[in-house]
Design an enzyme around this catalytic site. Sequence first.
Site, PDB file in Angstrom:
ATOM      1  N   ARG A 174      -5.941 -37.407   3.693  1.00 38.14           N
ATOM      2  CA  ARG A 174      -4.656 -38.088   3.529  1.00 38.14           C
ATOM      3  C   ARG A 174      -3.533 -37.060   3.481  1.00 38.14           C
ATOM      4  NH1 ARG A 174      -6.359 -42.112   5.219  1.00 38.14           N
ATOM      5  NH2 ARG A 174      -6.661 -44.104   4.176  1.00 38.14           N
ATOM      6  N   HIS A 226      -2.536 -39.587  13.118  1.00 39.86           N
ATOM      7  CA  HIS A 226      -3.443 -40.384  12.278  1.00 39.86           C
ATOM      8  C   HIS A 226      -4.404 -41.239  13.122  1.00 39.86           C
ATOM      9  CE1 HIS A 226      -3.918 -42.071   7.957  1.00 39.86           C
ATOM     10  NE2 HIS A 226      -5.054 -42.215   8.631  1.00 39.86           N
TER      11      HIS A 226
HETATM   12  N1  NAP Z   1      -7.535 -39.680   9.377  1.00 41.55           N
HETATM   13  C1  NAP Z   1      -8.257 -40.760   9.566  1.00 41.55           C
HETATM   14  O1  NAP Z   1      -8.243 -41.355  10.643  1.00 41.55           O
HETATM   15  C2  NAP Z   1      -9.145 -41.249   8.454  1.00 41.55           C
HETATM   16  C3  NAP Z   1     -10.103 -42.231   8.738  1.00 41.55           C
HETATM   17  C4  NAP Z   1     -10.968 -42.635   7.735  1.00 41.55           C
HETATM   18  C5  NAP Z   1     -10.873 -42.076   6.468  1.00 41.55           C
HETATM   19  N2  NAP Z   1      -9.925 -41.135   6.216  1.00 41.55           N
HETATM   20  C6  NAP Z   1      -9.829 -40.516   4.885  1.00 41.55           C
HETATM   21  O2  NAP Z   1     -11.050 -39.859   4.576  1.00 41.55           O
HETATM   22  C7  NAP Z   1     -11.334 -40.045   3.191  1.00 41.55           C
HETATM   23  C8  NAP Z   1     -12.800 -39.777   2.904  1.00 41.55           C
HETATM   24  O3  NAP Z   1     -13.594 -40.850   3.376  1.00 41.55           O
HETATM   25  P1  NAP Z   1     -15.129 -41.015   2.949  1.00 41.55           P
HETATM   26  O4  NAP Z   1     -15.606 -42.320   3.500  1.00 41.55           O
HETATM   27  O5  NAP Z   1     -15.898 -39.795   3.269  1.00 41.55           O
HETATM   28  O6  NAP Z   1     -14.968 -41.114   1.356  1.00 41.55           O
HETATM   29  P2  NAP Z   1     -16.104 -41.051   0.258  1.00 41.55           P
HETATM   30  O7  NAP Z   1     -17.428 -41.391   0.833  1.00 41.55           O
HETATM   31  O8  NAP Z   1     -15.603 -41.854  -0.901  1.00 41.55           O
HETATM   32  O9  NAP Z   1     -16.143 -39.498  -0.154  1.00 41.55           O
HETATM   33  C9  NAP Z   1     -15.129 -38.875  -0.846  1.00 41.55           C
HETATM   34  C10 NAP Z   1     -15.586 -37.465  -1.199  1.00 41.55           C
HETATM   35  O10 NAP Z   1     -14.504 -36.779  -1.835  1.00 41.55           O
HETATM   36  C11 NAP Z   1     -14.970 -36.238  -3.070  1.00 41.55           C
HETATM   37  N3  NAP Z   1     -13.885 -36.204  -4.054  1.00 41.55           N
HETATM   38  C12 NAP Z   1     -13.053 -37.200  -4.396  1.00 41.55           C
HETATM   39  N4  NAP Z   1     -12.186 -36.790  -5.359  1.00 41.55           N
HETATM   40  C13 NAP Z   1     -12.489 -35.501  -5.578  1.00 41.55           C
HETATM   41  C14 NAP Z   1     -11.972 -34.519  -6.464  1.00 41.55           C
HETATM   42  N5  NAP Z   1     -10.965 -34.784  -7.296  1.00 41.55           N
HETATM   43  N6  NAP Z   1     -12.541 -33.303  -6.446  1.00 41.55           N
HETATM   44  C15 NAP Z   1     -13.576 -33.021  -5.632  1.00 41.55           C
HETATM   45  N7  NAP Z   1     -14.112 -33.906  -4.764  1.00 41.55           N
HETATM   46  C16 NAP Z   1     -13.581 -35.123  -4.754  1.00 41.55           C
HETATM   47  C17 NAP Z   1     -16.069 -37.147  -3.511  1.00 41.55           C
HETATM   48  O11 NAP Z   1     -16.879 -36.477  -4.474  1.00 41.55           O
HETATM   49  P3  NAP Z   1     -18.183 -37.197  -5.097  1.00 41.55           P
HETATM   50  O12 NAP Z   1     -19.170 -37.230  -3.941  1.00 41.55           O
HETATM   51  O13 NAP Z   1     -18.624 -36.298  -6.169  1.00 41.55           O
HETATM   52  O14 NAP Z   1     -17.762 -38.547  -5.546  1.00 41.55           O
HETATM   53  C18 NAP Z   1     -16.755 -37.439  -2.180  1.00 41.55           C
HETATM   54  O15 NAP Z   1     -17.652 -36.404  -1.854  1.00 41.55           O
HETATM   55  C19 NAP Z   1     -10.855 -41.478   2.940  1.00 41.55           C
HETATM   56  O16 NAP Z   1     -10.594 -41.690   1.581  1.00 41.55           O
HETATM   57  C20 NAP Z   1      -9.599 -41.561   3.783  1.00 41.55           C
HETATM   58  O17 NAP Z   1      -8.480 -41.179   2.998  1.00 41.55           O
HETATM   59  C21 NAP Z   1      -9.057 -40.714   7.180  1.00 41.55           C
END
Ligand code: NAP
Length: 317
Positions: A232, A280
């Site tokens: 983000r 994005h």
């Molecule tokens: N640019 C784009 O087109 C696009 C598309 C889709 C998604 N996204 C972004 O990508 C993000 C990630 O997606 P995802 O499905 O992989 O999410 P996810 O499965 O919820 O994984 C989030 C990861 O971030 C870690 N995390 C969260 N807060 C943290 C902190 N304070 N310190 C350290 N690690 C932290 C989590 O740790 P834990 O494993 O320990 O919980 C987890 O490993 C989404 O939230 C979205 O904002 C962007």
Amino acid sequence: MKSSLLVDVKFDIFGNFDRFRKALPGRQIINWSDLEARPNDLSGIHYALGWKPDEGLFATMPDLKVMFSVGAGVDHMLEDKSLPDLPLVRFVDQSLTSRMSEWICLQCLIHLRQHSLYTRQQKDKLWRDHPQPDAGDLRVGIMGLGILGSDAAAKLKMLGFQVNGWSRTRKTLPGVNCFDESELDEFLACSDILVGLLPLTPQTTGIFNASLFAKLPDTTPIGGPIFINAGRGKSQVEADIISALQDGRLKGVSLDVFEDEPLPQESPLWLIENAVLTPHVASVSDADALATHVAGQIERFEAGLALEYLVDKKTGY
Ligand SMILES: NC(=O)c1ccc[n+]([C@@H]2O[C@H](COP(=O)([O-])OP(=O)(O)OC[C@H]3O[C@@H](n4cnc5c(N)ncnc54)[C@H](OP(=O)(O)O)[C@@H]3O)[C@@H](O)[C@H]2O)c1
């Protein structure tokens, strides 16, 4: 009549709602714009799908049971402080995961293979080669090892990169050195290419800033550290990225997300040669996959099974 679904998507990425009708036969599918005709009657809506719902909209639906996010991220949904205390399901799908890994691998390769330099040379009709390190010479550090980060890690390994990962809780992933929240500095010190795949939460807001970039290695096989972000935009401090690119602390960046979207015309980022920018689109939700996902979760819910991909509102992702 089965219970209905509100599709609250105000921008036209889905074109029409037929795919939801097809995935959820026999249900009334209410388009966001239809609500204008029934502003005082939001009863009978049991499910709602949104990206950035109007503040308070979901709270005015007396029969709502489950809320769905159009994307993997839910920061837009959680901005609504009156969001009802109901299950919130985010979008997880193989197409979304694969698209993101494609974008991350592409960006790592662009920087590894000095693509900006060769693009400039092509414009100048210049035939000149440069020393080329191997993928295995570079350490890619992924911040966020969730659904997207762990898939990208596996695919970067297949390309030959050394891969490290950092997450709140320690993960175990084949061939990946995993660090937990308390080990950020050690993790950064071995990240030649830093990849951001974090959700936006109070803890991750502004995390990619000058003091974090200062902890990356001073030298790398490609002439300096690279920063790539597809999580983000509000996790990054763009003024710090621009300064770091200008003073050489960062050799290059690839950004898909920005503090303000669209990126303002006056941003210096547009014109920095080793800044690769995309609007994005790293991983856009596929409309058919989204309809299938929502239908599948509604089916599970009505069969009394646990919903999948539930958001923990305390951690914010
Ligand atoms: N640019 C784009 O087109 C696009 C598309 C889709 C998604 N996204 C972004 O990508 C993000 C990630 O997606 P995802 O499905 O992989 O999410 P996810 O499965 O919820 O994984 C989030 C990861 O971030 C870690 N995390 C969260 N807060 C943290 C902190 N304070 N310190 C350290 N690690 C932290 C989590 O740790 P834990 O494993 O320990 O919980 C987890 O490993 C989404 O939230 C979205 O904002 C962007």
